[in-house]
Design a protein around this motif. Structure first.
Motif, PDB file in Angstrom:
ATOM      1  N   PHE A 106     -33.608  18.872  -8.825  1.00 21.22           N
ATOM      2  CA  PHE A 106     -32.711  17.847  -9.352  1.00 21.22           C
ATOM      3  C   PHE A 106     -32.190  18.181 -10.752  1.00 21.22           C
ATOM      4  O   PHE A 106     -31.021  17.945 -11.056  1.00 21.22           O
ATOM      5  CB  PHE A 106     -33.407  16.480  -9.344  1.00 21.22           C
ATOM      6  N   GLN A 107     -33.045  18.719 -11.609  1.00 24.91           N
ATOM      7  CA  GLN A 107     -32.597  19.075 -12.958  1.00 24.91           C
ATOM      8  C   GLN A 107     -31.543  20.175 -12.917  1.00 24.91           C
ATOM      9  O   GLN A 107     -30.566  20.151 -13.665  1.00 24.91           O
ATOM     10  CB  GLN A 107     -33.786  19.514 -13.818  1.00 24.91           C
ATOM     11  N   LYS A 130     -28.259  18.727 -11.806  1.00 20.73           N
ATOM     12  CA  LYS A 130     -27.627  18.036 -12.947  1.00 20.73           C
ATOM     13  C   LYS A 130     -26.924  19.045 -13.868  1.00 20.73           C
ATOM     14  O   LYS A 130     -25.775  18.824 -14.297  1.00 20.73           O
ATOM     15  CB  LYS A 130     -28.670  17.255 -13.734  1.00 20.73           C
ATOM     16  N   LYS A 131     -27.595  20.158 -14.156  1.00 22.84           N
ATOM     17  CA  LYS A 131     -27.008  21.167 -15.032  1.00 22.84           C
ATOM     18  C   LYS A 131     -25.735  21.754 -14.424  1.00 22.84           C
ATOM     19  O   LYS A 131     -24.723  21.966 -15.122  1.00 22.84           O
ATOM     20  CB  LYS A 131     -28.024  22.282 -15.292  1.00 22.84           C
ATOM     21  N   ASN A 134     -36.104  10.343  -8.534  1.00 22.60           N
ATOM     22  CA  ASN A 134     -35.480  11.527  -9.119  1.00 22.60           C
ATOM     23  C   ASN A 134     -33.990  11.347  -9.320  1.00 22.60           C
ATOM     24  O   ASN A 134     -33.419  11.832 -10.298  1.00 22.60           O
ATOM     25  CB  ASN A 134     -35.746  12.741  -8.218  1.00 22.60           C
ATOM     26  N   GLU A 139     -33.366   9.223 -12.402  1.00 16.85           N
ATOM     27  CA  GLU A 139     -33.730   9.892 -13.651  1.00 16.85           C
ATOM     28  C   GLU A 139     -32.779  11.022 -14.017  1.00 16.85           C
ATOM     29  O   GLU A 139     -32.589  11.324 -15.194  1.00 16.85           O
ATOM     30  CB  GLU A 139     -35.158  10.443 -13.543  1.00 16.85           C
ATOM     31  N   THR A 140     -32.175  11.675 -13.023  1.00 18.32           N
ATOM     32  CA  THR A 140     -31.397  12.882 -13.317  1.00 18.32           C
ATOM     33  C   THR A 140     -29.928  12.816 -12.905  1.00 18.32           C
ATOM     34  O   THR A 140     -29.087  13.486 -13.529  1.00 18.32           O
ATOM     35  CB  THR A 140     -32.032  14.112 -12.628  1.00 18.32           C
TER      36      THR A 140
END
Length: 408
Positions: A88-89, A92-93, A117, A120-121
Motif C-alpha cells: 500500500f505504501q 501511494k508513492k 490500510n 491510512e495510505t
C-alpha cells in the motif's frame, strides 16, 4: 455463457476519475473475471495482472515491494491485495509521483486489514466498489437500477412458479454454479466453505476449533432472515458473546452476511434495537442448514426465511451494483406491540414499506402494518409493496401494490 454485470459502468467511471479502485466481494463472485473482461473489451486499460494467491508473487510483494512494481507495470490488477499490506505504501508513492487515473485495480475478499490500510495510505486516491453474486436482473439481462416500488418494471414476461423460485434459492447465484450446468452444487459449496475457513479466515482471526466455527456458520444460516439475538447464538454454540460478535464481524467483513439496521423515528417510543441478519446467498445458506434436496427445501419450515433472504439480497444487489450504500437506505421495523414490517427503503427522504410473502394471491391485509408509519411527520410515506409470486404488477389499493418476485 456471458453474463453482463450491472456494476460495469461504475468500474469504468472509477477508472476514468480515480487513480485506484478497490473491488471487494466474497471469493468466487467474479472480481478478477470482470476486470479481465473489461480489459479485453477495451473498456479499461490493464497492462499486468497478478494474484497474491500465487506463493512466489506473494513472497516478492512482502519481501521486496519495490522489485514487485518493477516486475509488474501499471495499469495493474492485484488480486487479493489484503495478503500483502506492504504494497500500500508503494502504491501511494507511485500515485503521488504519477497522478494518473486508472493506475491500480485492487481486489480483496475480506475487509479486515484491507479497509484499515486504505484509510491510512490511500485516502482520497481510491474508490471502493463491491461485487456480489449474480443478481436475477443480470442473469435475465434486465435494465439496471436501484429497486424502488415506484420505478419497478415487470421485465420478466416468463411465467415463474413457486417451484421455479425455489430452484433459484436451492442452487444459489454464485457465477460458477449459474454458468456450469453440470456442476455438483453441494461439492462446490463444501469446497467453498473449506477454502474460506482454512485459507482466508484463519489469517485474520484466531480460530482454534474449526469444527466449532463450521457449526457456528450453520446456526447463522438457520437464522438468515431473522432478528439477530447474540445470546442465542452464544448459547447454541457454547461460546461467549464476545466471540459471537468477533465471528459475526468476520462474516460481515468477508461479505458472507449482511446486517439490516432497525428503523428508528422519534414518533415511536419503543422500537426494537436488534438488527436482522441475511446470508449473502441462499444456496450457500441452504447447504449450511443441511437441506439436501429441492423437495426438502419446499417442505422446510425455513422456506419462508430463505424466500425473504432471496428478496432482500436482490434488493441489496440493486443498491451495491449502482454504487450506493444499502446501509443508509434499508431498515426493518418492529415495535413493542409486535407490529412488524419486513423491509423499509428510505430514499430521497421517502419511506417505502415492503412485505415479502410466498403467496400467489396477495391482498392488502398482509400489509396492514404499513399505516403505522403515517405517524412520521418529517418524511413522506411512499408506495407500499408486497413482493410475492404474482406474475404481473397488481394494484392492491391506492397506496400498495403487489410486485412479482420473478423480476427482482
Amino acid at each position: 455463457m456471458l453474463v453482463k454485470r450491472n456494476i460495469e459502468n461504475q468500474i469504468i467511471n472509477v477508472a476514468e476519475t480515480f487513480p485506484a479502485l478497490i473491488l471487494t466481494g466474497s471469493r468466487q463472485v467474479g472480481k478478477s473475471t470482470l476486470l479481465k473482461y473489461l480489459a479485453d473489451e477495451k473498456k479499461i486499460k490493464i497492462n499486468s495482472y497478478v494474484t497474491l494467491d500465487d506463493y512466489n508473487d506473494l513472497k516478492l510483494a512482502i519481501d521486496d515491494p519495490e522489485e514487485f512494481f518493477l516486475k509488474y507495470k501499471t495499469p495493474l490488477v492485484i488480486d487479493e491485495i489484503q495478503k500483502a499490506p506492504q504494497l500500500f505504501q508503494m502504491i501511494k508513492k507511485i500515485i503521488d509521483k504519477e497522478p494518473k487515473n486508472g493506475l491500480f485495480f485492487l481486489t480483496g475478499s475480506e475487509s479486515f486489514g484491507l479497509m484499515k490500510n486504505v484509510s491510512e495510505t490511500l485516502a482520497g486516491r481510491v474508490a471502493i466498489l463491491e461485487l456480489l453474486p449474480f443478481s436475477t436482473t443480470e442473469i435475465n439481462q434486465y435494465k439496471n437500477g436501484i429497486f424502488l416500488p415506484t420505478t419497478f418494471k415487470n421485465y420478466n414476461d416468463k411465467s415463474m412458479t413457486q417451484d421455479d423460485i425455489c430452484n433459484i434459492i436451492y442452487k444459489g447465484l454464485f457465477p460458477k454454479i449459474t454458468i456450469e450446468k453440470n456442476i455438483d452444487i453441494d461439492l462446490y459449496y463444501e469446497s467453498y466453505i473449506k477454502t474460506y475457513i482454512e485459507r482466508d479466515l484463519r489469517q485474520f482471526i484466531n480460530i482454534k476449533n474449526l469444527m466449532k466455527f463450521r457449526n457456528f456458520l450453520s446456526t447463522v444460516a438457520v437464522r438468515s432472515g431473522c432478528e439477530l439475538i447474540i445470546d442465542e447464538l452464544a448459547k447454541d454454540n457454547d461460546i461467549d458473546n464476545k466471540t459471537v460478535l468477533l465471528w459475526l464481524s468476520a462474516l460481515e467483513a468477508s461479505n458472507l452476511i449482511f446486517l439490516i439496521q432497525p428503523f428508528y423515528s422519534s414518533e415511536f417510543k419503543k422500537l426494537t434495537k436488534r438488527k436482522k441478519i441475511y446470508f449473502c446467498d441462499c444456496g450457500l445458506a441452504r447447504y449450511l442448514i443441511g437441506i439436501n434436496s429441492l423437495q426438502s427445501l419446499k417442505n422446510s419450515f425455513l422456506i419462508g426465511q430463505l424466500w425473504e433472504t432471496y428478496v432482500v439480497i436482490e434488493i441489496i444487489k440493486s443498491f451495491v451494483n449502482n454504487g450506493k450504500q444499502y446501509k443508509n437506505s434499508l431498515y426493518w421495523f418492529r415495535n413493542n406491540s409486535k407490529e412488524e414490517i419486513d423491509l423499509i427503503i428510505e430514499y430521497d427522504n421517502i419511506i417505502y414499506p415492503i412485505e415479502i410473502k410466498k403467496t400467489t394471491t396477495p391482498n392488502y391485509t398482509v400489509a396492514k402494518t404499513f399505516s403505522i408509519l403515517e405517524r412520521i411527520k418529517n418524511k413522506k410515506i411512499g408506495l407500499g409493496s408486497v413482493i410475492c409470486n404474482v406474475q404481473d404488477i397488481n394494484q392492491l389499493n391506492a397506496t400498495t401494490v403487489a410486485l412479482p418476485i420473478k423480476s427482482l
